[in-house]
Write a protein that holds these residues in place. Structure first.
Motif, mmCIF file in Angstrom:
data_model
loop_
_atom_site.group_PDB
_atom_site.id
_atom_site.type_symbol
_atom_site.label_atom_id
_atom_site.label_comp_id
_atom_site.label_asym_id
_atom_site.label_seq_id
_atom_site.Cartn_x
_atom_site.Cartn_y
_atom_site.Cartn_z
ATOM 1 N N ASP A 3 0.813 -1.094 0.121
ATOM 2 C CA ASP A 3 0.016 0.119 0.100
ATOM 3 C C ASP A 3 0.694 1.309 0.011
ATOM 4 N N PHE A 4 1.998 1.137 0.352
ATOM 5 C CA PHE A 4 2.916 2.368 0.432
ATOM 6 C C PHE A 4 3.464 2.922 -0.940
ATOM 7 N N PHE A 5 3.203 2.075 -1.843
ATOM 8 C CA PHE A 5 3.846 2.609 -3.222
ATOM 9 C C PHE A 5 2.752 3.401 -3.742
ATOM 10 N N PRO A 6 3.353 4.563 -4.419
ATOM 11 C CA PRO A 6 2.318 5.565 -5.018
ATOM 12 C C PRO A 6 1.315 4.808 -6.140
ATOM 13 N N GLU A 7 0.242 5.134 -6.248
ATOM 14 C CA GLU A 7 -0.565 4.939 -7.510
ATOM 15 C C GLU A 7 -0.468 6.066 -8.491
ATOM 16 N N CYS A 8 -0.707 5.520 -9.733
ATOM 17 C CA CYS A 8 -0.400 6.279 -10.894
ATOM 18 C C CYS A 8 -1.680 7.171 -11.089
ATOM 19 N N PRO A 9 -1.367 8.356 -11.044
ATOM 20 C CA PRO A 9 -2.496 9.604 -11.013
ATOM 21 C C PRO A 9 -3.207 9.545 -12.224
ATOM 22 N N PHE A 10 -2.586 9.251 -13.460
ATOM 23 C CA PHE A 10 -3.340 9.231 -14.611
ATOM 24 C C PHE A 10 -4.271 7.884 -14.710
ATOM 25 N N HIS A 11 -3.795 6.959 -14.275
ATOM 26 C CA HIS A 11 -4.802 5.759 -14.146
ATOM 27 C C HIS A 11 -6.036 5.982 -13.245
ATOM 28 N N LYS A 12 -5.681 6.363 -12.162
ATOM 29 C CA LYS A 12 -6.469 6.790 -10.988
ATOM 30 C C LYS A 12 -7.619 7.494 -11.482
ATOM 31 N N TYR A 13 -7.424 8.794 -12.336
ATOM 32 C CA TYR A 13 -8.289 9.657 -12.672
ATOM 33 C C TYR A 13 -9.066 9.191 -14.134
ATOM 34 N N THR A 14 -8.596 8.573 -14.778
ATOM 35 C CA THR A 14 -9.078 8.422 -16.165
ATOM 36 C C THR A 14 -9.409 6.878 -16.240
ATOM 37 N N GLY A 15 -8.764 5.948 -15.291
ATOM 38 C CA GLY A 15 -8.980 4.389 -15.609
ATOM 39 C C GLY A 15 -8.059 4.076 -16.983
ATOM 40 N N LEU A 16 -7.205 4.767 -17.630
ATOM 41 C CA LEU A 16 -6.526 4.285 -18.688
ATOM 42 C C LEU A 16 -5.177 4.104 -18.285
ATOM 43 N N ASP A 17 -4.417 3.275 -18.846
ATOM 44 C CA ASP A 17 -2.919 3.138 -18.635
ATOM 45 C C ASP A 17 -2.050 4.321 -19.303
ATOM 46 N N CYS A 18 -0.915 4.580 -18.486
ATOM 47 C CA CYS A 18 -0.144 5.531 -19.198
ATOM 48 C C CYS A 18 1.195 4.669 -19.572
ATOM 49 N N PRO A 19 1.875 5.209 -20.336
ATOM 50 C CA PRO A 19 3.173 4.367 -20.564
ATOM 51 C C PRO A 19 3.834 3.909 -19.658
ATOM 52 N N GLY A 20 3.877 4.459 -18.319
ATOM 53 C CA GLY A 20 4.632 3.961 -17.358
ATOM 54 C C GLY A 20 3.805 3.004 -16.351
ATOM 55 N N CYS A 21 2.389 2.802 -16.664
ATOM 56 C CA CYS A 21 1.785 2.096 -15.748
ATOM 57 C C CYS A 21 2.429 0.363 -15.799
ATOM 58 N N GLY A 22 2.537 -0.001 -14.741
ATOM 59 C CA GLY A 22 3.306 -1.617 -14.605
ATOM 60 C C GLY A 22 4.534 -1.355 -14.576
ATOM 61 N N SER A 23 5.336 -0.454 -14.629
ATOM 62 C CA SER A 23 6.735 -0.371 -14.459
ATOM 63 C C SER A 23 7.252 -0.923 -13.174
ATOM 64 N N GLN A 24 6.602 -0.512 -12.228
ATOM 65 C CA GLN A 24 7.119 -1.129 -10.799
ATOM 66 C C GLN A 24 6.902 -2.443 -10.799
ATOM 67 N N ARG A 25 5.756 -3.031 -11.328
ATOM 68 C CA ARG A 25 5.588 -4.432 -11.341
ATOM 69 C C ARG A 25 6.557 -5.049 -12.221
ATOM 70 N N ALA A 26 6.792 -4.328 -13.320
ATOM 71 C CA ALA A 26 7.840 -5.156 -14.144
ATOM 72 C C ALA A 26 9.238 -5.095 -13.676
#
Length: 106
Positions: A3-26
């Motif tokens: 829970d302490f990792f930041p959430e992507c603001p673009f994904h949070k407010y639009t529901g879409l993936d930005c180019p960096g979404c999933g990078s931390q998990r990758a």
């Protein structure tokens, strides 16, 4: 994950993936040796890592040998434009909700 990792603001407010979404998990999957899972999270990041590694190696060689060992493609004026287009195309295509593009979503 945690829970302490930041959430992507673009994904949070639009529901879409930005180019960096999933990078931390990758990166987490890569550090654990799971390349296929990392590709599933963010394929652009995984594909770009070898190029960044080669660039790092050329910089280290240049520093150690005191010679300019330049990978000329990095210093071509068109390179930033090509990278920008690749990122934009990846951004758009990972948000298209049909079968071949679903694999790019985080």
């Amino acid at each position: 994950m945690y829970d302490f990792f930041p959430e992507c603001p673009f994904h949070k407010y639009t529901g879409l993936d930005c180019p960096g979404c999933g990078s931390q998990r990758a990166v987490h999957a890569l550090l654990h040796g799971n390349i296929l899972l990392a590709l599933n999270y963010n394929s652009l990041l995984v594909i770009s890592i070898p190029f960044l590694f080669i660039h790092l190696i050329t910089k280290i060689i240049s520093y150690l040998t005191q010679k300019d060992f330049i990978w000329k493609i990095w210093y071509n004026p068109i390179t930033p434009k090509v990278i920008f287009v690749i990122v934009i195309v990846f951004w758009i295509s990972r948000n298209i909700p049909c079968t071949p593009f679903d694999y790019l979503a985080a």
